[in-house]
Design an enzyme around this catalytic site. Structure first.
Site, PDB file in Angstrom:
ATOM      1  N   ASN A 152       0.956 -10.746   2.358  1.00 31.15           N
ATOM      2  CA  ASN A 152       1.387 -10.809   3.750  1.00 31.15           C
ATOM      3  C   ASN A 152       0.151 -10.679   4.634  1.00 31.15           C
ATOM      4  O   ASN A 152      -0.686  -9.788   4.409  1.00 31.15           O
ATOM      5  CB  ASN A 152       2.376  -9.679   4.047  1.00 31.15           C
ATOM      6  CG  ASN A 152       3.656  -9.829   3.245  1.00 31.15           C
ATOM      7  OD1 ASN A 152       4.155 -10.934   3.061  1.00 31.15           O
ATOM      8  ND2 ASN A 152       4.186  -8.723   2.745  1.00 31.15           N
ATOM      9  N   HIS A 204      -4.054  -6.719   0.411  1.00 29.50           N
ATOM     10  CA  HIS A 204      -3.447  -6.395  -0.882  1.00 29.50           C
ATOM     11  C   HIS A 204      -2.630  -7.565  -1.393  1.00 29.50           C
ATOM     12  O   HIS A 204      -2.040  -8.311  -0.617  1.00 29.50           O
ATOM     13  CB  HIS A 204      -2.577  -5.140  -0.791  1.00 29.50           C
ATOM     14  CG  HIS A 204      -1.553  -5.160   0.309  1.00 29.50           C
ATOM     15  ND1 HIS A 204      -1.878  -4.865   1.616  1.00 29.50           N
ATOM     16  CD2 HIS A 204      -0.238  -5.443   0.307  1.00 29.50           C
ATOM     17  CE1 HIS A 204      -0.794  -4.960   2.362  1.00 29.50           C
ATOM     18  NE2 HIS A 204       0.228  -5.316   1.594  1.00 29.50           N
TER      19      HIS A 204
HETATM   20  P1  AMP Z   1       2.862  -5.270   3.430  1.00 31.87           P
HETATM   21  O1  AMP Z   1       4.092  -5.588   4.212  1.00 31.87           O
HETATM   22  O2  AMP Z   1       2.441  -6.415   2.559  1.00 31.87           O
HETATM   23  O3  AMP Z   1       1.756  -4.716   4.291  1.00 31.87           O
HETATM   24  O4  AMP Z   1       3.316  -4.183   2.394  1.00 31.87           O
HETATM   25  C1  AMP Z   1       2.888  -2.856   2.404  1.00 31.87           C
HETATM   26  C2  AMP Z   1       3.459  -2.241   1.149  1.00 31.87           C
HETATM   27  O5  AMP Z   1       2.810  -1.005   0.955  1.00 31.87           O
HETATM   28  C3  AMP Z   1       4.960  -1.960   1.178  1.00 31.87           C
HETATM   29  O6  AMP Z   1       5.580  -2.654   0.116  1.00 31.87           O
HETATM   30  C4  AMP Z   1       5.040  -0.446   0.998  1.00 31.87           C
HETATM   31  O7  AMP Z   1       6.135  -0.062   0.186  1.00 31.87           O
HETATM   32  C5  AMP Z   1       3.719  -0.134   0.351  1.00 31.87           C
HETATM   33  N1  AMP Z   1       3.222   1.213   0.579  1.00 31.87           N
HETATM   34  C6  AMP Z   1       3.072   1.837   1.769  1.00 31.87           C
HETATM   35  N2  AMP Z   1       2.573   3.066   1.601  1.00 31.87           N
HETATM   36  C7  AMP Z   1       2.378   3.234   0.272  1.00 31.87           C
HETATM   37  C8  AMP Z   1       1.883   4.293  -0.544  1.00 31.87           C
HETATM   38  N3  AMP Z   1       1.469   5.442  -0.012  1.00 31.87           N
HETATM   39  N4  AMP Z   1       1.846   4.102  -1.877  1.00 31.87           N
HETATM   40  C9  AMP Z   1       2.261   2.946  -2.428  1.00 31.87           C
HETATM   41  N5  AMP Z   1       2.731   1.899  -1.725  1.00 31.87           N
HETATM   42  C10 AMP Z   1       2.798   2.042  -0.388  1.00 31.87           C
END
Ligand code: AMP
Ligand code: ZN
Length: 114
Positions: A87, A100
């Site tokens: 994303n 990521h």
């Molecule tokens: P995005 O929308 O691609 O920015 O996705 C961010 C992702 O990070 C989401 O799927 C969240 O569930 C994940 N996320 C946020 N905080 C954490 C955390 N502390 N540990 C693991 N995953 C996380």
């Protein structure tokens, strides 16, 4: 490294994570809100906010991420394939601004676009 970035904090060990992989440049950990039986994130240790901030100087690093992804997916039991999602920016639904790759699989993975 960005002081307040949660993924930089995960890399530094300041926020706990369920680590899947680590080397000198890359880090992978399970998503805290998985959308499938296997759902982990592969990130560069270098803080790059999103693909919009990536440039030619990051080409080798990005290439390493893409070639590592299938290896880690297989190690997590995804022998039959997986989905990768990046994303990018508010327009792409990005919530955490540290580049990521989501690696998702197991169970039923529906088509992305119908
Ligand atoms: P995005 O929308 O691609 O920015 O996705 C961010 C992702 O990070 C989401 O799927 C969240 O569930 C994940 N996320 C946020 N905080 C954490 C955390 N502390 N540990 C693991 N995953 C996380
Ligand atoms: Zn960061």
């Amino acid at each position: 490294m960005a002081e307040d970035c949660i993924f930089c904090k995960i890399v530094r060990g300041e926020i706990p994570s369920n680590k899947v992989y680590e080397d000198d440049e890359l880090f992978a950990f399970n998503d805290i809100h998985p959308v499938a039986p296997v759902h982990f994130m592969l990130i560069p240790k270098l803080h790059i906010a999103s693909l919009l901030e990536a440039d030619d100087s990051h080409a080798a690093l990005l290439g390493r991420m893409l070639t590592l992804a299938p290896r880690l997916a297989k190690e997590q039991g995804l022998d039959n394939g997986f989905r990768t999602v990046i994303n990018t920016g508010p327009g792409g639904g990005q919530e955490v601004f540290h580049l990521h790759i989501h690696i998702i699989g197991g169970g039923h993975i529906p088509p992305m676009v119908r």
